[in-house]
Structure formats: structure tokens, C-alpha cells
Design an enzyme around this catalytic site. Structure first.
Site, mmCIF file in Angstrom:
data_model
loop_
_atom_site.group_PDB
_atom_site.id
_atom_site.type_symbol
_atom_site.label_atom_id
_atom_site.label_comp_id
_atom_site.label_asym_id
_atom_site.label_seq_id
_atom_site.Cartn_x
_atom_site.Cartn_y
_atom_site.Cartn_z
ATOM 1 N N HIS B 176 46.489 40.226 34.947
ATOM 2 C CA HIS B 176 45.392 40.030 35.753
ATOM 3 C C HIS B 176 44.444 41.397 35.554
ATOM 4 O O HIS B 176 43.317 41.069 35.208
ATOM 5 C CB HIS B 176 45.818 40.048 37.121
ATOM 6 C CG HIS B 176 44.682 39.996 38.097
ATOM 7 N ND1 HIS B 176 44.094 38.895 38.894
ATOM 8 C CD2 HIS B 176 43.742 41.051 38.575
ATOM 9 C CE1 HIS B 176 42.827 39.118 39.542
ATOM 10 N NE2 HIS B 176 42.770 40.652 39.538
ATOM 11 N N GLU B 177 45.120 42.598 35.484
ATOM 12 C CA GLU B 177 44.180 43.617 35.432
ATOM 13 C C GLU B 177 43.920 43.877 34.120
ATOM 14 O O GLU B 177 42.492 44.399 33.782
ATOM 15 C CB GLU B 177 45.251 44.868 35.799
ATOM 16 C CG GLU B 177 45.400 44.937 37.059
ATOM 17 C CD GLU B 177 44.434 44.907 38.242
ATOM 18 O OE1 GLU B 177 43.319 45.158 37.865
ATOM 19 O OE2 GLU B 177 44.497 44.499 39.340
ATOM 20 N N HIS B 180 40.877 41.836 33.385
ATOM 21 C CA HIS B 180 39.542 42.353 33.900
ATOM 22 C C HIS B 180 38.669 43.325 32.915
ATOM 23 O O HIS B 180 37.607 43.155 32.602
ATOM 24 C CB HIS B 180 39.781 43.313 35.134
ATOM 25 C CG HIS B 180 39.602 42.644 36.515
ATOM 26 N ND1 HIS B 180 38.925 41.825 36.802
ATOM 27 C CD2 HIS B 180 40.670 42.711 37.353
ATOM 28 C CE1 HIS B 180 38.948 41.264 38.006
ATOM 29 N NE2 HIS B 180 40.269 41.867 38.299
ATOM 30 N N TYR B 191 30.325 42.099 39.900
ATOM 31 C CA TYR B 191 31.525 42.125 40.508
ATOM 32 C C TYR B 191 31.215 41.819 42.224
ATOM 33 O O TYR B 191 31.409 42.612 42.973
ATOM 34 C CB TYR B 191 32.320 43.198 40.346
ATOM 35 C CG TYR B 191 33.770 42.936 41.080
ATOM 36 C CD1 TYR B 191 34.819 42.231 40.336
ATOM 37 C CD2 TYR B 191 34.222 44.009 42.147
ATOM 38 C CE1 TYR B 191 35.858 42.049 40.783
ATOM 39 C CE2 TYR B 191 35.588 43.730 42.649
ATOM 40 C CZ TYR B 191 36.292 42.800 41.774
ATOM 41 O OH TYR B 191 37.763 42.701 42.282
ATOM 42 N N GLU B 200 37.182 37.433 39.202
ATOM 43 C CA GLU B 200 38.563 37.315 39.861
ATOM 44 C C GLU B 200 39.387 36.336 39.314
ATOM 45 O O GLU B 200 40.568 36.147 39.039
ATOM 46 C CB GLU B 200 38.671 37.582 41.257
ATOM 47 C CG GLU B 200 38.321 38.816 41.790
ATOM 48 C CD GLU B 200 39.466 39.921 41.470
ATOM 49 O OE1 GLU B 200 40.602 39.236 41.388
ATOM 50 O OE2 GLU B 200 39.457 40.894 41.022
ATOM 51 N N ASP B 273 34.656 42.932 50.709
ATOM 52 C CA ASP B 273 35.351 42.598 49.596
ATOM 53 C C ASP B 273 34.179 42.253 48.523
ATOM 54 O O ASP B 273 34.412 40.970 47.918
ATOM 55 C CB ASP B 273 36.488 41.655 49.671
ATOM 56 C CG ASP B 273 37.191 41.614 48.541
ATOM 57 O OD1 ASP B 273 37.092 42.453 47.682
ATOM 58 O OD2 ASP B 273 37.849 40.404 48.382
ATOM 59 N N HIS B 278 38.047 38.052 46.236
ATOM 60 C CA HIS B 278 39.110 37.627 46.137
ATOM 61 C C HIS B 278 39.670 36.389 46.968
ATOM 62 O O HIS B 278 40.654 36.036 47.079
ATOM 63 C CB HIS B 278 40.146 38.897 46.679
ATOM 64 C CG HIS B 278 40.056 39.978 45.729
ATOM 65 N ND1 HIS B 278 39.287 40.944 45.917
ATOM 66 C CD2 HIS B 278 40.885 40.375 44.496
ATOM 67 C CE1 HIS B 278 39.408 41.809 44.860
ATOM 68 N NE2 HIS B 278 40.539 41.500 44.163
#
Lengths: 97, 400
Positions: B176-177, B180, B191, B200, B273, B278
Site C-alpha cells: 500500500h505505502e 502511494h 490527496y 487510497e 481525513d 480512507h
């Protein structure tokens, strides 16, 4: 009189944690610690929003402090957080649910 | 915006393989996609598995690319990158977080390389830098624009109160990271709000694909959970998100319940957020899951390729859900052909989360002949004994 509203949002989980504290209503050792950390944070001299864009999944912290004479809000993220604020944030996190 | 590469499309597979192994990063990516599309036609004729062919190709591609990894420890401070504990090719160390970050980066690199012909985050061999043991009690992982950062969860609490394990424990979170980073170098999705939720979702999608690839799981076999193993036994939950069933990953007294919607009718409007990036990502996640489940097999091969093409060629920084629907639909036509099963699966996935394809190409199939997914030529696969020149001459009508 001093009130602190603290909120942390974002993170990979996107889960919000928050707390609202009235220092006059807290045990004196806790309120004394918080007053000291507020003083040491230089919060009242910081820009309200030092962060302009968030990095993916980092936490976003919002602190609002209200006294008899002033109200100040600072919003920062992990990558934009002034180091002077970090001890205060860590202490506030211990008060969140 | 279409990026057909007709020269590559008319080349025989063995030449595409050469390009896929020895070309520039862009050429390798294009070759991998062309191989996927042309192989699909051949499979229809021969009844072979797409995976059989691509497996052999990608093993060779992986062997010719170089990954560079470095894992640091912040030693529970916030200083980055920290102390280097393991560099590329170094032996494992005694710290499991370091080894997990190292191996997870490698697994993610391998998926992007072998499935999509991509050379690292920037498609130019960028060194993959990770820092573990970030801060005390840091229950998070993030991408700071240059590197991955992992906390140890709430390691500073008694074991009976702990909710999170270290964040490197979950391969899909590492994927996931890193994704990005890929997004940053490609569509660079803003974002916030829907573009942020797309950002996301793309990280969840490819993070899940990394885990599925590592485990050799088909779409039907995968659990589609993000954050596998992240929660301690004190939490009632299986992970932080579910692509298969958004909103069901956890329901815990302390953490609350998974807030993700699976349909546009439940879209959450919020300023928190970054506009609920998310939360609303669940809608896109679920559209991908439905498509992948419908197509079956290994999800990175078709569903993943469609989204990778959309991410790298079509989506832009301000794209919203509707744009993503239209552009993945367009990407499916580009790779597999208009009205192909793959394109119909894309449409069905979006439809089931409440988004209809709009614009050019959104109409239902017409009685006119369905175009070949490969632009030219009608016969592009050389049989035994045929050379490239024969194929080229046929393509240009110079030989029967």
C-alpha cells in the site's frame, strides 16, 4: 482558565481520535504538566496551518487552546510538525480514548 | 488519451520478450501489455492459460532488473532516515521489522516489475528506502514523498492493552505505502476528496495484489483484507479494510466499527481525513473486487493490468470516481478490446457500486463486428517457421 481541544485524523486507518480538556477540572499534576508543555510548545507563535498538503497516510493533528484572552488553533501533520509541538501532542494522545 | 503501440503489437511474441527483457523501462512496460493482449487471443485459439506464458516471461524479466533497497531504524525517534540496518543483498538481521520491510519492498518491486514491466516506484530504478521503529507508540505507516515509514503500533502499552502490532507485519500495508509512491510519479492524484479516495483505493488494490501474488492466490482464494495480522488478539477484527466487503473489517469496543461504504448511496461527505479519503475509498475498492472476482484467475493479470494502465496513462491529479470508471473502461478496451469480457467486467464492477460508465464507448454493444483488441494485423501470431518479416508483410497486405 484554559481549555484544550485535540484531534488526530488521517493515518492509514483513517480513524479519528480526540479529546476535550478543561484544565481547571483536571487533577493538578496533569494540568500542571499540560500548562508547562503548552508554554514550551510556543504554540501561540505558530502559524495556524504550517502544512499545505498532506502526505499519504500521515496523521493530521489539530490543537485548539482557549484562555480568557486568546484562542489559538494549530493544524499540523507528521511531516510538517514543529518539533516544539511534539511533546505536547504525545501528552495529549495519552488522554484520548 | 490512447497509447496504442502498433509496432509492438505487430511484433511476434519472441521479439516482444526481447524488448520486455532488454528494452528501456517504457518499452518493457508496453511490451508486457502487448504480450498480455496478444496472448489472450492465442489462448482462445489454443486453450492455454495466460498465466503459463506470462510466468515464464516475467521470470526472465525479473532476472534482468535490479532492485535497490535500504532499511533504516529511527530507534523510536522521529529522525529520518535513521541508522542503516540492511542494504541491498545484505543477509537478514535479527530484527524482524527490518527483514519484513526489506522483503516486503522486494515483493512489491517484483510484482510491479513482472506483472506490469515497471522498474521501481519511479519506473527508473528508484532506491526503496524504509525506516522502521519510527517514534514511540506510533500506530501508523505512511509515505512521506520520498520513503516508507513504519511505526511499531502501540508497543509502549502493556500487552493486555495493545491494539496494533508493528506495521511491517502486514505485506499488503507495505505494498500500500509503496503504491502511494507509484501514484505520486504517475497520476499524482490530489490527496483530498474523491481524487484522494482514488489514491487510497489504488494503494489498497495494489497492496492486496502484492499479497495475492506472494501467496499465489487467485481472486477467489484471496481474503482481500488490508492489514492482515496488524491487530492484536485484543481487537475484534481481521484487518483495517476489506475490498470484498467494505465496512466489515472490524467492529471493536475501542476502535469502533469499520466505516467504509461499498456503494455511492452511502458516500460520506466530511472534511476530516482530507475529505474522507480512507472512508470513500471503499466504493472504488469494491468496484475493483467485483471486476476481479468476475474475471477470476490471478487478479493482477487482467484487473490489475487494467488499473495499472489507467493509473499510468489516463488518470490525472484531479480525477474523480466517474473519471476513474470511464478511464478504466477505456483502458480495458485498449488492452482487451471493446466489448470484451474484461471491459464488461469493469462496467459491471462500477455499476454495482452505483457508478455508470458515461461518455464515448459507454453504449451497449451494437450489431457491428466487434473490433479485434489488437489494432493490427488480423494475423499477428507467427506459427512455427514464420519470421517477423512474414508477419510484417501480411500486416501491410503484401503477402497472404
Amino acid at each position: 482558565m484554559m481549555q484544550i481541544i485535540f484531534e488526530r485524523t488521517g493515518g492509514i486507518m483513517g480513524r479519528k481520535v480526540s479529546v476535550s480538556l478543561d484544565l481547571d477540572e483536571m487533577p493538578s499534576d496533569q494540568s500542571t504538566t499540560l500548562r508547562r508543555l503548552v508554554d514550551e510548545s510556543d504554540l501561540f507563535t505558530l502559524d495556524e496551518e504550517p502544512i499545505k498538503t498532506s502526505r499519504p497516510d500521515e496523521f493530521i493533528y489539530t490543537i485548539t487552546i482557549t484562555t480568557k484572552t486568546i484562542q489559538q488553533t494549530v493544524r499540523a501533520s507528521d511531516t510538517s510538525l514543529p518539533e516544539s509541538l511534539r511533546p505536547l501532542l504525545n501528552e495529549l494522545l495519552t488522554h484520548t480514548g | 488519451m490512447s497509447h496504442r503501440h502498433s509496432i509492438l503489437c505487430i511484433l511476434p511474441p519472441y521479439m516482444l520478450e526481447q524488448i520486455a527483457q532488454r528494452g528501456t523501462s517504457g518499452q518493457r512496460q508496453t511490451a508486457a501489455r502487448s504480450i498480455a493482449a496478444s496472448q489472450q487471443i492465442r489462448n482462445k485459439r489454443r486453450g492455454l492459460s495466460l498465466a503459463t506464458f506470462r510466468g515464464a516471461l516475467h521470470a526472465r524479466m525479473a532476472a534482468t532488473t535490479l532492485k535497490q533497497r535500504a532499511v533504516y531504524s529511527a530507534n523510536f525517534s522521529t529522525q529520518l532516515p535513521g541508522t542503516l540496518l540492511r542494504g541491498e543483498g545484505d543477509d537478514p538481521v535479527s530484527d524482524p521489522a527490518v527483514n519484513e520491510a526489506y522483503n516486503g519492498c522486494g515483493d512489491t518491486y517484483d510484482v510491479f516489475s513482472t506483472a506490469f514491466g515497471r522498474n521501481s516506484i519511479d519506473n527508473n530504478g528508484l532506491k526503496l528506502i524504509s525506516t522502521v521503529h519510527y517514534d514511540k507508540g506510533y500506530d501508523n505507516a505512511f509515505w512521506d514523498g520520498e520513503q516508507m515509514i513504519y511505526g511499531d503500533g502501540d508497543e509502549d502499552r502493556p500487552s493486555t492493552e495493545r491494539l496494533f502490532n508493528r506495521f511491517t507485519v502486514s505485506l499488503d500495508i507495505i505494498g500500500h505505502e509503496l503504491t502511494h509512491g507509484v501514484t505520486q510519479y504517475e497520476a499524482n492524484l490530489d490527496y483530498n476528496n474523491q481524487s484522494g479516495a482514488l489514491n487510497e483505493a489504488i494503494s489498497d488494490i495494489f497492496g492486496s495484489l502484492v499479497k495475492q501474488y506472494k501467496l499465489g492466490q487467485t481472486a477467489a482464494e484471496a481474503n482481500w483484507i488490508i492489514g492482515d495480522g496488524l491487530f492484536t488478539a485484543n481487537v475484534k477484527g481481521v484487518g483495517i479494510r476489506s475490498l470484498k466487503a467494505p465496512g466489515t473489517a472490524y467492529n471493536d469496543f475501542v476502535l469502533g466499527s469499520d466505516p467504509q461504504p461499498a456503494h455511492m448511496r452511502d458516500y460520506v461527505t466530511t472534511i476530516e481525513d482530507n475529505g474522507g479519503v480512507h472512508i470513500n475509498s471503499g466504493i472504488v475498492n469494491h468496484a475493483f473486487y467485483i471486476m476481479a472476482a468476475e474475471l477470476g484467475g490471478f487478479a493482477w493479470q487482467k484487473a490489475g493490468m487494467i488499473w495499472y494502465t489507467a493509473l499510468t496513462e489516463k488518470l490525472t491529479s484531479g480525477s474523480n470516481f466517474q473519471n476513474a470508471a470511464n478511464l478504466t473502461y477505456e483502458a480495458a478496451a485498449q488492452i482487451f478490446g471493446a466489448n470484451s469480457l474484461e471491459q464488461k467486467a469493469v462496467k459491471n464492477g462500477w455499476s454495482q457500486v452505483g457508478i455508470s460508465i458515461t461518455g464515448i464507448g459507454s453504449e451497449e454493444p451494437t450489431p457491428t463486428p466487434i473490433p479485434d483488441p489488437i489494432p493490427v494485423p488480423p494475423v499477428s501470431v507467427p506459427e512455427q517457421g514464420q519470421g517477423c518479416m512474414t508477419v510484417l508483410m501480411r500486416a501491410f497486405g503484401l503477402r497472404k
